[in-house]
Design a protein around this motif. Structure first.
Motif, PDB file in Angstrom:
ATOM      1  N   ALA A 224       0.828  -1.206   0.000  1.00 52.71           N
ATOM      2  CA  ALA A 224       0.000   0.000   0.000  1.00 52.71           C
ATOM      3  C   ALA A 224       0.863   1.256   0.000  1.00 52.71           C
ATOM      4  CB  ALA A 224      -0.917  -0.008   1.231  1.00 52.71           C
ATOM      5  N   ILE A 225       1.940   1.245   0.782  1.00 53.11           N
ATOM      6  CA  ILE A 225       2.821   2.417   0.844  1.00 53.11           C
ATOM      7  C   ILE A 225       3.536   2.645  -0.479  1.00 53.11           C
ATOM      8  CG2 ILE A 225       4.914   3.336   1.925  1.00 53.11           C
ATOM      9  CD1 ILE A 225       4.027   1.979   4.515  1.00 53.11           C
ATOM     10  N   SER A 226       4.053   1.572  -1.075  1.00 51.55           N
ATOM     11  CA  SER A 226       4.863   1.720  -2.293  1.00 51.55           C
ATOM     12  C   SER A 226       4.024   1.982  -3.533  1.00 51.55           C
ATOM     13  CB  SER A 226       5.729   0.476  -2.495  1.00 51.55           C
ATOM     14  OG  SER A 226       4.926  -0.673  -2.644  1.00 51.55           O
ATOM     15  N   LYS A 227       2.781   1.503  -3.547  1.00 52.67           N
ATOM     16  CA  LYS A 227       1.938   1.664  -4.739  1.00 52.67           C
ATOM     17  C   LYS A 227       0.823   2.697  -4.553  1.00 52.67           C
ATOM     18  CE  LYS A 227       3.770  -1.358  -7.556  1.00 52.67           C
ATOM     19  NZ  LYS A 227       4.307  -0.961  -8.879  1.00 52.67           N
ATOM     20  N   GLY A 228       0.753   3.276  -3.350  1.00 50.28           N
ATOM     21  CA  GLY A 228      -0.331   4.211  -3.083  1.00 50.28           C
ATOM     22  C   GLY A 228      -0.372   5.395  -4.029  1.00 50.28           C
ATOM     23  N   ALA A 229       0.803   5.912  -4.385  1.00 52.78           N
ATOM     24  CA  ALA A 229       0.830   7.071  -5.293  1.00 52.78           C
ATOM     25  C   ALA A 229       0.304   6.702  -6.673  1.00 52.78           C
ATOM     26  CB  ALA A 229       2.257   7.601  -5.398  1.00 52.78           C
ATOM     27  N   ASP A 230       0.592   5.477  -7.156  1.00 56.28           N
ATOM     28  CA  ASP A 230       0.113   5.050  -8.476  1.00 56.28           C
ATOM     29  C   ASP A 230      -1.378   4.715  -8.450  1.00 56.28           C
ATOM     30  OD1 ASP A 230       2.684   5.302  -9.491  1.00 56.28           O
ATOM     31  OD2 ASP A 230       3.195   3.208  -9.054  1.00 56.28           O
ATOM     32  N   TRP A 231      -1.812   4.042  -7.398  1.00 59.35           N
ATOM     33  CA  TRP A 231      -3.207   3.609  -7.335  1.00 59.35           C
ATOM     34  C   TRP A 231      -4.141   4.702  -6.832  1.00 59.35           C
ATOM     35  CZ3 TRP A 231      -1.903  -1.558  -4.370  1.00 59.35           C
ATOM     36  CH2 TRP A 231      -1.272  -2.439  -5.254  1.00 59.35           C
ATOM     37  N   GLY A 232      -3.571   5.665  -6.093  1.00 59.78           N
ATOM     38  CA  GLY A 232      -4.386   6.672  -5.414  1.00 59.78           C
ATOM     39  C   GLY A 232      -4.498   6.336  -3.938  1.00 59.78           C
ATOM     40  N   TRP A 233      -4.211   7.314  -3.080  1.00 59.24           N
ATOM     41  CA  TRP A 233      -4.177   7.034  -1.646  1.00 59.24           C
ATOM     42  C   TRP A 233      -5.553   6.754  -1.065  1.00 59.24           C
ATOM     43  CZ3 TRP A 233       0.184   5.652   0.353  1.00 59.24           C
ATOM     44  CH2 TRP A 233       1.383   6.101  -0.229  1.00 59.24           C
ATOM     45  N   THR A 234      -6.602   7.172  -1.760  1.00 60.60           N
ATOM     46  CA  THR A 234      -7.955   6.879  -1.278  1.00 60.60           C
ATOM     47  C   THR A 234      -8.634   5.822  -2.122  1.00 60.60           C
ATOM     48  OG1 THR A 234      -8.847   8.719  -2.612  1.00 60.60           O
ATOM     49  CG2 THR A 234      -8.227   9.195  -0.319  1.00 60.60           C
ATOM     50  N   SER A 235      -7.873   5.140  -2.970  1.00 61.19           N
ATOM     51  CA  SER A 235      -8.469   4.105  -3.817  1.00 61.19           C
ATOM     52  C   SER A 235      -8.793   2.860  -2.999  1.00 61.19           C
ATOM     53  CB  SER A 235      -7.507   3.738  -4.951  1.00 61.19           C
ATOM     54  OG  SER A 235      -6.343   3.109  -4.430  1.00 61.19           O
ATOM     55  N   GLY A 236      -9.668   2.021  -3.547  1.00 56.85           N
ATOM     56  CA  GLY A 236     -10.065   0.793  -2.883  1.00 56.85           C
ATOM     57  C   GLY A 236      -8.901  -0.131  -2.565  1.00 56.85           C
ATOM     58  N   PRO A 237      -7.995  -0.418  -3.548  1.00 55.41           N
ATOM     59  CA  PRO A 237      -6.876  -1.319  -3.256  1.00 55.41           C
ATOM     60  C   PRO A 237      -5.962  -0.804  -2.133  1.00 55.41           C
ATOM     61  CG  PRO A 237      -7.164  -1.106  -5.613  1.00 55.41           C
ATOM     62  CD  PRO A 237      -8.079  -0.105  -4.980  1.00 55.41           C
ATOM     63  N   THR A 238      -5.672   0.510  -2.148  1.00 51.34           N
ATOM     64  CA  THR A 238      -4.781   1.062  -1.126  1.00 51.34           C
ATOM     65  C   THR A 238      -5.413   0.983   0.259  1.00 51.34           C
ATOM     66  OG1 THR A 238      -3.803   2.586  -2.737  1.00 51.34           O
ATOM     67  CG2 THR A 238      -3.474   3.086  -0.410  1.00 51.34           C
ATOM     68  N   LEU A 239      -6.642   1.444   0.375  1.00 51.56           N
ATOM     69  CA  LEU A 239      -7.316   1.415   1.675  1.00 51.56           C
ATOM     70  C   LEU A 239      -7.561  -0.019   2.135  1.00 51.56           C
ATOM     71  CD1 LEU A 239      -9.899   4.325   1.233  1.00 51.56           C
ATOM     72  CD2 LEU A 239      -7.726   4.362   2.459  1.00 51.56           C
ATOM     73  N   GLY A 240      -7.875  -0.894   1.189  1.00 53.13           N
ATOM     74  CA  GLY A 240      -8.097  -2.295   1.535  1.00 53.13           C
ATOM     75  C   GLY A 240      -6.842  -2.952   2.087  1.00 53.13           C
ATOM     76  N   LEU A 241      -5.706  -2.664   1.459  1.00 54.88           N
ATOM     77  CA  LEU A 241      -4.445  -3.232   1.943  1.00 54.88           C
ATOM     78  C   LEU A 241      -4.067  -2.682   3.318  1.00 54.88           C
ATOM     79  CD1 LEU A 241      -2.361  -3.226  -1.356  1.00 54.88           C
ATOM     80  CD2 LEU A 241      -3.026  -5.246  -0.036  1.00 54.88           C
ATOM     81  N   LEU A 242      -4.274  -1.383   3.526  1.00 62.58           N
ATOM     82  CA  LEU A 242      -3.972  -0.797   4.833  1.00 62.58           C
ATOM     83  C   LEU A 242      -4.871  -1.381   5.920  1.00 62.58           C
ATOM     84  CD1 LEU A 242      -3.443   2.956   3.837  1.00 62.58           C
ATOM     85  CD2 LEU A 242      -1.689   1.324   4.559  1.00 62.58           C
ATOM     86  N   ALA A 243      -6.145  -1.574   5.594  1.00 63.51           N
ATOM     87  CA  ALA A 243      -7.067  -2.175   6.564  1.00 63.51           C
ATOM     88  C   ALA A 243      -6.678  -3.624   6.853  1.00 63.51           C
ATOM     89  CB  ALA A 243      -8.500  -2.102   6.037  1.00 63.51           C
ATOM     90  N   THR A 244      -6.285  -4.347   5.812  1.00 64.24           N
ATOM     91  CA  THR A 244      -5.844  -5.731   5.994  1.00 64.24           C
ATOM     92  C   THR A 244      -4.624  -5.795   6.900  1.00 64.24           C
ATOM     93  OG1 THR A 244      -6.694  -6.388   3.820  1.00 64.24           O
ATOM     94  CG2 THR A 244      -5.000  -7.800   4.806  1.00 64.24           C
ATOM     95  N   ALA A 245      -3.658  -4.895   6.655  1.00 56.46           N
ATOM     96  CA  ALA A 245      -2.444  -4.868   7.474  1.00 56.46           C
ATOM     97  C   ALA A 245      -2.786  -4.613   8.940  1.00 56.46           C
ATOM     98  CB  ALA A 245      -1.487  -3.797   6.956  1.00 56.46           C
ATOM     99  N   ALA A 246      -3.662  -3.644   9.199  1.00 51.81           N
ATOM    100  CA  ALA A 246      -4.025  -3.310  10.582  1.00 51.81           C
ATOM    101  C   ALA A 246      -4.737  -4.477  11.263  1.00 51.81           C
ATOM    102  CB  ALA A 246      -4.913  -2.061  10.601  1.00 51.81           C
ATOM    103  N   LEU A 247      -5.680  -5.090  10.566  1.00 53.14           N
ATOM    104  CA  LEU A 247      -6.445  -6.189  11.154  1.00 53.14           C
ATOM    105  C   LEU A 247      -5.563  -7.407  11.407  1.00 53.14           C
ATOM    106  CD1 LEU A 247      -9.150  -7.389  12.026  1.00 53.14           C
ATOM    107  CD2 LEU A 247      -9.558  -8.039   9.634  1.00 53.14           C
TER     108      LEU A 247
END
Length: 492
Positions: A224-247
């Motif tokens: 999520a950190i490395s690809k967030g700029a390409d995917w968009g920091w508020t995009s579904g994949p980025t937020l989904g990965l960050l939520a997965t990491a936290a959980l």
């Protein structure tokens, strides 16, 4: 029976290895592995053409190494504590050689990504090397040797950039990986003949479930950190990965506290000395990498911008190379300060020097010598800090957990560098200036990144201030004293 017999039998030689040889070989192995991390930087712009792939897909040749290193580092550290640090060190170098050979033979994207991932699996060489030093060296040699080993990360990166740029400019790009393979084979041979196997082992059962959980969490976070700029920091994949990491991290933490033989002993990690050293390592990793993002761009941007210097990648490498030499030169001084004042003071001093280097960079960025000076000042600060961190970690953990604790500390630095890359990318993408039809990072954008780098160093200083003031001697006993029970057992 003499004390030399058990050690020589484990090392496979006829005489016990000399401490100087052990230190030199382990430091060289660390430099070789860190060289691998900068190997592709000069050819990144050309990778899409070389691999017949899009730029976003070719970037996975860099991302794969980052993710593999994050997964391998804590796992390899734990395996080293359980089954033998030298054994895991050798396996790591074998993976480096295998990955280099795969890349050297690659003409397409998929094998290149596979090869780079294999290279990333060797990232634990430095923390495992530090742990071997704790087990094998006399106390008076430990601080300086671990500082040198820790500095090898920066030395290899600094020296690797100009070397890789020269090879990329004058030879086929595959030569980069043939060179990496040859260096890996050399390091492997030297470790086999000069480094003994540690007698300090925990044994027991490997925490497979814990390693899988941590791997999922780290891959999700860093992707999520490395690809967030390409995917968009508020995009579904980025937020989904960050939520997965936290959980996953939350569930993993509960599991690790309840299992009898965890991958990471969270109770040890929560000790003040370990916790604040690791937090400071994140801040330092951020601060160090910010410079690596700013200086190359300043050197390569066109002179017509008014702040770019219009230089080649080879010049970039030559400007950055002295930083690695300064880091190596700081190792004995870092050890001396840690011995007399404690590693806490050394870490705080390193943070102050790094912050001063960034402040200097804000006002000195218009000449090549300015950037050489800045990189050397920051390199000196990083050298102090990286020399102190292993001493702080080993001063708070038992010998049976040395490799795992050092590996986790190395992982914290890597997380810091990943966050720095993301933050700097966002700042420089938002603060741009028009140059013809292109939008380039503005001068103020670079200054903001430098200010953030200075702020990260100040944060590391504040975190270090919470560390207890202690001697640099590892917890429990000296390395020699720790080895004696095992040697006595062998003799019996």
């Amino acid at each position: 029976m003499s004390d030399a017999l058990p050690r020589s039998a484990v090392a496979g030689g006829s005489a016990p290895p000399r401490p100087n040889a052990v230190v030199a070989v382990l430091a060289l192995a660390g430099i070789v592995v860190s060289l691998m991390q900068t190997l592709v930087i000069p050819i990144v712009p050309e990778l899409p053409k070389y691999l017949d792939a899009s730029a976003s897909n070719a970037a996975w040749a860099v991302t794969a190494t980052l993710l593999a290193a994050a997964v391998a580092t804590p796992v390899a550290g734990r395996l080293g504590d359980m089954f033998g640090k030298r054994r895991v060190l050798l396996i790591s170098l074998m993976l480096l050689v295998a990955g280099s050979l795969v890349c050297a033979l690659s003409e397409a994207l998929v094998p290149m990504i596979v090869g780079r991932a294999l290279q990333g699996l060797a990232a634990a060489v430095v923390p495992i090397g530090i742990s071997i030093m704790r087990d094998e060296l006399p106390p008076e040699r430990l601080a300086g040797s671990t500082a040198l080993m820790s500095a090898s990360l920066g030395v290899g990166g600094a020296l690797g950039l100009p070397s890789a740029a020269f090879i990329a400019d004058h030879f086929d790009w595959h030569v980069l990986f043939w060179t990496s393979a040859a260096l890996g084979v050399g390091a492997l041979a030297l470790v086999l003949t000069n480094v003994p196997e540690s007698k300090t082992r925990t044994g027991g059962r490997f925490d497979l479930l814990g390693s899988l959980g941590l791997s999922v969490a780290l891959v999700s976070l860093l992707l999520a950190i490395s690809k967030g700029a390409d995917w968009g920091w508020t995009s579904g994949p980025t937020l989904g990965l960050l939520a997965t990491a936290a959980l996953v991290l939350l569930v993993w933490g509960v599991y690790e506290l309840r299992t009898t033989q965890p991958l990471v002993d969270l109770r040890t990690t929560a000790r003040r000395q370990v916790l604040f050293t690791n937090l400071a390592s994140v801040a330092f990793g951020f601060s160090m990498f910010a410079m690596s993002l700013v200086l190359p761009q300043l050197l390569q941007l066109p002179e017509q911008t008014g702040y770019g210097l219009g230089r080649s990648m080879l010049t970039v490498g030559l400007v950055m190379a002295p930083q690695g030499l300064v880091m190596m030169a700081m190792a004995p001084l870092s050890a001396a300060i840690s011995k007399t004042r404690g590693p806490k003071i050394t870490l705080m001093l390193g943070a102050v020097i790094v912050a001063a280097g960034y402040a200097l960079n804000i006002v000195l960025m218009s000449e090549i010598w300015h950037l050489v000076l800045v990189s050397c000042v920051i390199g000196a600060g990083v050298g102090f800090a990286y020399g102190a961190m292993p001493a702080l970690i080993m001063g708070a953990v038992p010998p049976s957990e040395t490799a795992a604790a050092n590996s986790l500390n190395t992982l914290m630095r890597s997380i810091g560098t990943s966050i720095a890359s993301a933050v700097a990318g966002v700042v420089l993408a938002q603060m741009t200036t028009s140059f013809g039809s292109a939008a380039l990072p503005s001068e103020n954008g670079f200054k903001v990144v430098m200010a953030i780098g200075a702020g990260a160093a100040v944060l590391a200083f504040l975190l270090a201030a919470f560390l207890p003031g202690r001697r640099a001697t590892p917890a429990g006993h000296s390395p020699v004293e720790q080895a004696r029970p095992a040697e006595t057992a062998v003799k019996a």
